[in-house]
Design an enzyme around this catalytic site. Structure first.
Site, PDB file in Angstrom:
ATOM      1  N   LEU A   1       0.861  -1.181   0.000  1.00 35.23           N
ATOM      2  CA  LEU A   1       0.000   0.000   0.000  1.00 35.23           C
ATOM      3  C   LEU A   1       0.902   1.237   0.000  1.00 35.23           C
ATOM      4  O   LEU A   1       1.719   1.407   0.909  1.00 35.23           O
ATOM      5  CB  LEU A   1      -0.883  -0.022   1.261  1.00 35.23           C
TER       6      LEU A   1
ATOM      7  N   ASN B   1       3.508  -5.305   5.481  1.00 34.95           N
ATOM      8  CA  ASN B   1       3.238  -4.159   4.600  1.00 34.95           C
ATOM      9  C   ASN B   1       3.017  -2.871   5.395  1.00 34.95           C
ATOM     10  O   ASN B   1       3.521  -1.805   5.015  1.00 34.95           O
ATOM     11  CB  ASN B   1       2.039  -4.449   3.696  1.00 34.95           C
TER      12      ASN B   1
ATOM     13  N   ALA C   1      -3.344  -3.956  16.433  1.00 30.00           N
ATOM     14  CA  ALA C   1      -4.427  -4.568  17.211  1.00 30.00           C
ATOM     15  C   ALA C   1      -4.082  -6.030  17.421  1.00 30.00           C
ATOM     16  O   ALA C   1      -4.410  -6.885  16.603  1.00 30.00           O
ATOM     17  CB  ALA C   1      -5.757  -4.432  16.466  1.00 30.00           C
TER      18      ALA C   1
ATOM     19  N   TYR D   1      -5.231 -17.670  13.461  1.00 28.35           N
ATOM     20  CA  TYR D   1      -5.426 -16.358  14.084  1.00 28.35           C
ATOM     21  C   TYR D   1      -4.409 -16.134  15.203  1.00 28.35           C
ATOM     22  O   TYR D   1      -3.664 -15.146  15.196  1.00 28.35           O
ATOM     23  CB  TYR D   1      -6.848 -16.290  14.633  1.00 28.35           C
TER      24      TYR D   1
HETATM   25  P1  NAD Z   1     -14.043  -7.063  12.319  1.00 28.39           P
HETATM   26  O1  NAD Z   1     -14.053  -8.359  11.608  1.00 28.39           O
HETATM   27  O2  NAD Z   1     -15.333  -6.356  12.529  1.00 28.39           O
HETATM   28  O3  NAD Z   1     -13.049  -6.042  11.614  1.00 28.39           O
HETATM   29  C1  NAD Z   1     -11.937  -6.424  10.866  1.00 28.39           C
HETATM   30  C2  NAD Z   1     -11.908  -5.583   9.607  1.00 28.39           C
HETATM   31  O4  NAD Z   1     -10.749  -5.937   8.839  1.00 28.39           O
HETATM   32  C3  NAD Z   1     -13.128  -5.832   8.715  1.00 28.39           C
HETATM   33  O5  NAD Z   1     -13.672  -4.602   8.318  1.00 28.39           O
HETATM   34  C4  NAD Z   1     -12.553  -6.621   7.537  1.00 28.39           C
HETATM   35  O6  NAD Z   1     -13.280  -6.428   6.342  1.00 28.39           O
HETATM   36  C5  NAD Z   1     -11.143  -6.079   7.488  1.00 28.39           C
HETATM   37  N1  NAD Z   1     -10.190  -6.987   6.841  1.00 28.39           N
HETATM   38  C6  NAD Z   1     -10.037  -8.323   7.049  1.00 28.39           C
HETATM   39  N2  NAD Z   1      -9.034  -8.798   6.274  1.00 28.39           N
HETATM   40  C7  NAD Z   1      -8.548  -7.740   5.570  1.00 28.39           C
HETATM   41  C8  NAD Z   1      -7.528  -7.593   4.594  1.00 28.39           C
HETATM   42  N3  NAD Z   1      -6.792  -8.619   4.191  1.00 28.39           N
HETATM   43  N4  NAD Z   1      -7.321  -6.362   4.079  1.00 28.39           N
HETATM   44  C9  NAD Z   1      -8.061  -5.304   4.464  1.00 28.39           C
HETATM   45  N5  NAD Z   1      -9.050  -5.378   5.377  1.00 28.39           N
HETATM   46  C10 NAD Z   1      -9.284  -6.587   5.919  1.00 28.39           C
HETATM   47  O7  NAD Z   1     -13.314  -7.313  13.711  1.00 28.39           O
HETATM   48  P2  NAD Z   1     -13.070  -6.335  14.943  1.00 28.39           P
HETATM   49  O8  NAD Z   1     -13.699  -6.964  16.116  1.00 28.39           O
HETATM   50  O9  NAD Z   1     -13.401  -4.932  14.600  1.00 28.39           O
HETATM   51  O10 NAD Z   1     -11.490  -6.486  15.104  1.00 28.39           O
HETATM   52  C11 NAD Z   1     -10.592  -5.484  14.669  1.00 28.39           C
HETATM   53  C12 NAD Z   1      -9.185  -5.855  15.094  1.00 28.39           C
HETATM   54  O11 NAD Z   1      -9.112  -5.972  16.501  1.00 28.39           O
HETATM   55  C13 NAD Z   1      -8.727  -7.190  14.502  1.00 28.39           C
HETATM   56  O12 NAD Z   1      -7.366  -7.094  14.151  1.00 28.39           O
HETATM   57  C14 NAD Z   1      -8.883  -8.145  15.672  1.00 28.39           C
HETATM   58  O13 NAD Z   1      -7.972  -9.206  15.576  1.00 28.39           O
HETATM   59  C15 NAD Z   1      -8.612  -7.246  16.857  1.00 28.39           C
HETATM   60  N6  NAD Z   1      -9.268  -7.748  18.075  1.00 28.39           N
HETATM   61  C16 NAD Z   1     -10.613  -7.639  18.261  1.00 28.39           C
HETATM   62  C17 NAD Z   1     -11.193  -8.144  19.427  1.00 28.39           C
HETATM   63  C18 NAD Z   1     -12.674  -8.044  19.694  1.00 28.39           C
HETATM   64  O14 NAD Z   1     -13.136  -8.530  20.734  1.00 28.39           O
HETATM   65  N7  NAD Z   1     -13.471  -7.416  18.865  1.00 28.39           N
HETATM   66  C19 NAD Z   1     -10.389  -8.770  20.391  1.00 28.39           C
HETATM   67  C20 NAD Z   1      -9.034  -8.876  20.153  1.00 28.39           C
HETATM   68  C21 NAD Z   1      -8.471  -8.347  19.001  1.00 28.39           C
HETATM   69  N1  UDP Z   2       5.550  -1.454   1.681  1.00 29.35           N
HETATM   70  C1  UDP Z   2       4.320  -0.911   1.419  1.00 29.35           C
HETATM   71  N2  UDP Z   2       4.216   0.450   1.324  1.00 29.35           N
HETATM   72  C2  UDP Z   2       5.287   1.270   1.464  1.00 29.35           C
HETATM   73  C3  UDP Z   2       6.549   0.697   1.755  1.00 29.35           C
HETATM   74  C4  UDP Z   2       6.659  -0.677   1.863  1.00 29.35           C
HETATM   75  O1  UDP Z   2       3.329  -1.607   1.286  1.00 29.35           O
HETATM   76  O2  UDP Z   2       5.112   2.486   1.331  1.00 29.35           O
HETATM   77  C5  UDP Z   2       5.668  -2.913   1.774  1.00 29.35           C
HETATM   78  C6  UDP Z   2       6.666  -3.431   0.773  1.00 29.35           C
HETATM   79  O3  UDP Z   2       5.956  -3.872  -0.370  1.00 29.35           O
HETATM   80  C7  UDP Z   2       7.346  -4.570   1.490  1.00 29.35           C
HETATM   81  C8  UDP Z   2       6.941  -4.435   2.940  1.00 29.35           C
HETATM   82  O4  UDP Z   2       6.192  -3.255   3.025  1.00 29.35           O
HETATM   83  O5  UDP Z   2       6.863  -5.816   1.010  1.00 29.35           O
HETATM   84  C9  UDP Z   2       8.124  -4.358   3.872  1.00 29.35           C
HETATM   85  O6  UDP Z   2       8.886  -3.249   3.555  1.00 29.35           O
HETATM   86  P1  UDP Z   2      10.399  -3.129   4.001  1.00 29.35           P
HETATM   87  O7  UDP Z   2      10.921  -1.818   3.478  1.00 29.35           O
HETATM   88  O8  UDP Z   2      10.511  -3.343   5.449  1.00 29.35           O
HETATM   89  O9  UDP Z   2      11.076  -4.359   3.343  1.00 29.35           O
HETATM   90  P2  UDP Z   2      11.558  -4.669   1.864  1.00 29.35           P
HETATM   91  O10 UDP Z   2      10.895  -3.707   0.942  1.00 29.35           O
HETATM   92  O11 UDP Z   2      13.026  -4.454   1.927  1.00 29.35           O
HETATM   93  O12 UDP Z   2      11.152  -6.085   1.666  1.00 29.35           O
END
Ligand code: NAD
Ligand code: UDP
Ligand code: UDP
Length: 321
Positions: free
Chosen positions: A67, A103, A118, A149
């Site tokens: 990103l 990332n 989180a 997880y």
């Molecule tokens: P949630 O499922 O409502 O929210 C998670 C969000 O992440 C969703 O909007 C989902 O669409 C998005 N998401 C998932 N995979 C993604 C990806 N690959 N790229 C982009 N977006 C993605 O859950 P939440 O309860 O709001 O949890 C949020 C965070 O807090 C999570 O990281 C969770 O592990 C952590 N957490 C929550 C709790 C809880 O009790 N709610 C407890 C411990 C930790």
């Molecule tokens: N990355 C990203 N956005 C940025 C800079 C890095 O998504 O603006 C991603 C990048 O694609 C890489 C990861 O973050 O896979 C880790 O970045 P880092 O610089 O630590 O490692 P490297 O690029 O050397 O693998």
């Protein structure tokens, strides 16, 4: 960016339960918010009220891909959180935790900005230390149904601390315990949303096991306050910091309280306990109290009333005409 100025803040998972509440608070504080979410478990409904706001921007994106954006702070919340959702595609869950963390850390490293993770009480697994302090290393099954997880989140913590040590990154790691409130996903199978919906619909309340297992439930507003306070700390504070409500209840007590508060005619029915279901869980929050001057203020009863009200309105809005 000088302290106190309006910041541009990235919230990954911003359309989810916790993320959308965090976006609300940041907008209220006057910041610009970039909400990044792939809408796997999140929804536009959670952020519908923000979509027209001049300081709010939504980007549909999966954090397992790089990103490239310009922001002043990053909150990394992207990851499905409920067992039903994170076990639906366990490989994607592990990728989201681990590659997503890499990332966001790479992004934070390039921009030289603070990054919040989180993390979760699941890093403690099924604990033999009770309540759980941050110094406890946990008891996690590496190959079970919850491992995608639990281990994903543990590896993400490792990456955060290695980026901190190796690259001097400013990190803030919170271990979040069970949190509930409005905008929980109605079908995520978590205990509060399940019980409240079942009670409102006068359906059977599904108690897994004998209901003697315990959890400690934190209301979402309290949790978000803790997250914001952690992010506002100085560079010396990295965490991990437990954030949760230390009030511990058995799941049976929760079922009975939900029935009482809804005045429901539901009956409790017993179903098998899912694999690796932790027996007990309660945060020790001394570290959060000392570092953040924070502790939860909303009792379970009050938080449940607000949550019941939300799901009652939700059922009204989504009922077939
Ligand atoms: P949630 O499922 O409502 O929210 C998670 C969000 O992440 C969703 O909007 C989902 O669409 C998005 N998401 C998932 N995979 C993604 C990806 N690959 N790229 C982009 N977006 C993605 O859950 P939440 O309860 O709001 O949890 C949020 C965070 O807090 C999570 O990281 C969770 O592990 C952590 N957490 C929550 C709790 C809880 O009790 N709610 C407890 C411990 C930790
Ligand atoms: N990355 C990203 N956005 C940025 C800079 C890095 O998504 O603006 C991603 C990048 O694609 C890489 C990861 O973050 O896979 C880790 O970045 P880092 O610089 O630590 O490692 P490297 O690029 O050397 O693998
Ligand atoms: N649980 C239950 N009935 C349900 C959903 C969950 O008895 O309909 C139990 C579940 O077995 C666990 C506790 O409630 O012991 C909390 O479950 P949840 O999935 O909300 O969170 P986690 O297990 O991740 O803490």
């Amino acid at each position: 960016m000088r302290y106190g100025e309006t910041k541009r803040i990235l919230v990954t998972g911003g359309a989810g339960f916790l993320g959308s509440h965090l976006c609300d608070r940041l907008i209220l504080q006057g910041h610009e918010v970039l909400c990044v979410d792939n809408l796997f478990t999140g929804s536009r409904r959670n952020i519908a009220h923000l979509l027209g706001h001049g300081r709010f921007e939504f980007m549909r994106h999966d954090v397992t891909f790089p990103l490239h954006v310009e922001v002043d702070e990053i909150y990394n919340l992207a990851c499905p959180a409920s067992p039903v959702h994170y076990q639906f595609d366990p490989v994607q869950t592990a990728k989201t935790s681990v590659i997503g963390a890499i990332n966001m850390l790479g992004l934070a490293k390039r921009l030289k900005v603070k990054v919040f993770q989180a993390s979760t009480s699941e890093v403690y697994g099924d604990p033999e230390v009770h309540p759980q302090p941050e110094t406890y290393w946990g008891r996690v099954n590496p190959i079970g149904h919850r491992s995608c997880y639990d281990e994903g989140k543990r590896c993400a913590e490792t990456l955060f601390f290695d980026y901190h040590r190796q690259h001097g990154l400013a990190i803030k790691v919170a271990r979040i315990f069970n949190t509930y409130g409005p905008r929980m996903h109605p079908n995520d199978g978590r205990v509060v949303s399940n019980f409240v919906l079942q009670a409102l619909l006068d359906e059977d309340i599904t108690l897994y096991g004998d209901g003697s297992q315990t959890r400690a439930f934190c209301y979402v507003d309290d949790l978000i306050e803790g997250v914001l306070r952690l992010m506002a700390t100085g560079l010396e504070v990295t965490g991990p910091v437990n954030l949760g409500n230390p009030g511990e209840f058995s799941i049976r007590q929760l079922a009975e309280l939900v029935i009482e508060l809804t005045g429901s005619r539901s009956r409790i029915v017993f179903q098998p306990l899912p694999p690796d279901d932790p027996r007990q869980r309660r945060p020790e929050i001394d570290r959060a109290k000392a570092l953040l001057d924070w502790e939860p203020t909303v009792p379970l009863r009050d938080g449940l009333v607000r949550t019941i009200d939300y799901f009652d309105r939700f059922l009204g809005e989504t009922a077939p005409a």
